[in-house]
Design a protein around this motif. Structure first.
Motif, PDB file in Angstrom:
ATOM      1  N   ALA A 255       4.700  -7.833   2.874  1.00  0.00           N
ATOM      2  CA  ALA A 255       3.712  -6.759   2.736  1.00  0.00           C
ATOM      3  C   ALA A 255       4.447  -5.442   2.951  1.00  0.00           C
ATOM      4  CB  ALA A 255       2.610  -6.911   3.772  1.00  0.00           C
ATOM      5  N   MET A 256       3.955  -4.370   2.326  1.00  0.00           N
ATOM      6  CA  MET A 256       4.691  -3.123   2.413  1.00  0.00           C
ATOM      7  C   MET A 256       3.760  -1.928   2.595  1.00  0.00           C
ATOM      8  SD  MET A 256       7.987  -2.659   0.053  1.00  0.00           S
ATOM      9  CE  MET A 256       7.371  -1.777  -1.336  1.00  0.00           C
ATOM     10  N   LEU A 257       4.185  -1.028   3.489  1.00  0.00           N
ATOM     11  CA  LEU A 257       3.557   0.289   3.567  1.00  0.00           C
ATOM     12  C   LEU A 257       4.612   1.252   3.044  1.00  0.00           C
ATOM     13  CD1 LEU A 257       1.282   2.211   4.422  1.00  0.00           C
ATOM     14  CD2 LEU A 257       2.328   2.337   6.685  1.00  0.00           C
ATOM     15  N   PHE A 258       4.368   1.771   1.851  1.00  0.00           N
ATOM     16  CA  PHE A 258       5.373   2.598   1.185  1.00  0.00           C
ATOM     17  C   PHE A 258       4.923   4.050   1.231  1.00  0.00           C
ATOM     18  CE2 PHE A 258       7.739   4.649  -2.057  1.00  0.00           C
ATOM     19  CZ  PHE A 258       8.916   3.947  -2.207  1.00  0.00           C
ATOM     20  N   ILE A 259       5.680   4.867   1.964  1.00  0.00           N
ATOM     21  CA  ILE A 259       5.297   6.255   2.183  1.00  0.00           C
ATOM     22  C   ILE A 259       6.122   7.182   1.311  1.00  0.00           C
ATOM     23  CG2 ILE A 259       5.318   8.114   3.896  1.00  0.00           C
ATOM     24  CD1 ILE A 259       4.848   5.934   6.028  1.00  0.00           C
TER      25      ILE A 259
ATOM     26  N   LEU B  90       0.840  -1.194   0.000  1.00  0.00           N
ATOM     27  CA  LEU B  90       0.000   0.000   0.000  1.00  0.00           C
ATOM     28  C   LEU B  90       0.877   1.247   0.000  1.00  0.00           C
ATOM     29  CD1 LEU B  90      -2.900   1.330   0.411  1.00  0.00           C
ATOM     30  CD2 LEU B  90      -2.327   1.336   2.850  1.00  0.00           C
ATOM     31  N   GLY B  91       0.577   2.163  -0.889  1.00  0.00           N
ATOM     32  CA  GLY B  91       1.305   3.430  -0.931  1.00  0.00           C
ATOM     33  C   GLY B  91       0.536   4.488  -0.159  1.00  0.00           C
ATOM     34  N   LEU B  92       1.248   5.218   0.702  1.00  0.00           N
ATOM     35  CA  LEU B  92       0.631   6.313   1.454  1.00  0.00           C
ATOM     36  C   LEU B  92       1.267   7.610   0.960  1.00  0.00           C
ATOM     37  CD1 LEU B  92      -1.364   6.975   3.708  1.00  0.00           C
ATOM     38  CD2 LEU B  92       0.459   6.594   5.366  1.00  0.00           C
ATOM     39  N   VAL B  93       0.431   8.446   0.330  1.00  0.00           N
ATOM     40  CA  VAL B  93       0.944   9.620  -0.370  1.00  0.00           C
ATOM     41  C   VAL B  93       0.327  10.890   0.176  1.00  0.00           C
ATOM     42  CG1 VAL B  93       1.214  10.674  -2.650  1.00  0.00           C
ATOM     43  CG2 VAL B  93       1.061   8.209  -2.448  1.00  0.00           C
TER      44      VAL B  93
END
Ligand SMILES: Nc1ncnc2c1ncn2[C@@H]1O[C@H](COP(=O)(O)OP(=O)(O)O)[C@@H](O)[C@H]1O
Ligand SMILES: [Mg+2]
Length: 298
Positions: free
Chosen positions: A202-206, A32-35
């Motif tokens: 799993a990834m949280l990509f900020i 999931l990308g957090l932008v």
């Protein structure tokens, strides 16, 4: 299966409401990308997940990792989880590394914290394996080298090696390529995509940069002023951005414009956007299309 579930998260620093009613989910193996622009609450969200916020932060809501309520875990249980089941990489590799310790030793330390029973040679094998996994050349010869003997991109690889050495299930990457030049940035993004595939991470990509995020994520969540404004599968964010703020972020991605099958709505001045955002908290998120959520009454 949901690996990370954030529900109605609120984070306050005194009068500053840094995160407002944030709910997010990440499935096992999902990215999931957090932008959002600077100050939108991305980093404090990451720190809340890892329980690394300082005492000044008032945190409410719930954060579940693999069915465990993180906000209720004690410090020792949290230490067990951190670095082992979830790991984090930050923007600035030089400040995150110890300048006077050989890099191999630093990775070894990350391994040893969670595997006290391992013999010296076993730890060394795990370190070399991690260095290979992030494609650091000549791992065995460079084990004893110090951080300043590596390039910026290689230092980020070393931090990623520390993060994945214990094969975590969730990797939180907070602006991991922002300090790097474009070519090196592309190589690091490729590495992260590759690690995801190989380890089922799993990834949280900020990132503040939607173009960067789009290269490694399945879904994108857009935040502004602590508020989730839009969330959708990656393709939908680019093809059909519904929130004016998402469109303004896309406006900063010129190459993507040609892919849009309809013209971008005109985004007005910064003032117009601020106006929209001040009333925004009262507007509920609605599901405009399957999996595509947006906070707008339009
Ligand atoms: N330790 C802190 N004390 C007070 N305010 C903080 C602290 N950390 C973050 N904030 C505030 O929380 C908001 C969100 O910050 P942050 O999550 O770092 O934004 P982002 O990572 O999206 O740029 C900002 O207004 C910031 O000033
Ligand atoms: Mg930040």
């Amino acid at each position: 299966m949901t690996l990370l579930g954030i529900d109605n998260l609120n984070i306050r620093f005194g009068a500053t409401q840094a995160v407002r009613g944030l709910s997010l989910e990440i499935a096992a193996g999902e990215s999931l990308g957090l932008v959002g622009e600077s100050g939108s609450g991305k980093s404090v969200t990451a720190l809340a997940i890892l329980r690394l916020l300082d005492a000044a932060a008032a945190v409410e809501g719930s954060i579940e990792f693999d069915g465990r309520d993180l906000l209720a875990l004690g410090p020792e249980a949290m230490r067990q989880l951190r670095g082992r089941e979830m790991a984090m990489i930050f923007q600035e590799p030089m400040t995150a590394l110890n300048p006077v310790m050989p890099v191999g030793e630093q990775i070894a330390e990350a391994v040893r914290v969670h595997r006290r029973g391992l013999k010296r040679s076993e730890v060394r094998d795990k370190v070399l394996e991690a260095m290979h996994a992030v494609a650091l050349p000549d791992a065995a010869e460079r084990y004893g080298d110090y951080p300043h003997q590596f390039s910026g991109g290689q230092r980020q690889r070393i931090l990623i090696a520390m993060a994945v050495a214990n094969r975590p299930r969730l990797l939180i990457a907070d602006e991991p390529t922002t300090a790097l030049d474009v070519t090196v940035q592309a190589q690091i993004l490729e590495l992260l995509a590759d690690l995801r595939q190989r380890f089922g991470l799993a990834m949280l990509f900020i990132s503040h940069d939607l173009a960067v995020v789009s290269q490694v994520v399945d879904r994108v969540a857009v935040m502004r002023h602590g508020l989730l404004l839009e969330q959708a599968p990656r393709a939908a964010i680019f093809r059909e951005p519904l929130h004016p703020y998402t469109r303004s972020l896309l406006g900063a991605v010129p190459t993507m414009r040609t892919d849009l099958d309809r013209p971008l709505a005109m985004v007005g001045s910064e003032n117009a956007i601020a106006q929209i955002s001040s009333d925004e908290a009262t507007v509920p998120l609605r599901e405009a299309a399957p999996g595509h959520w947006v906070r707008t009454s339009l």
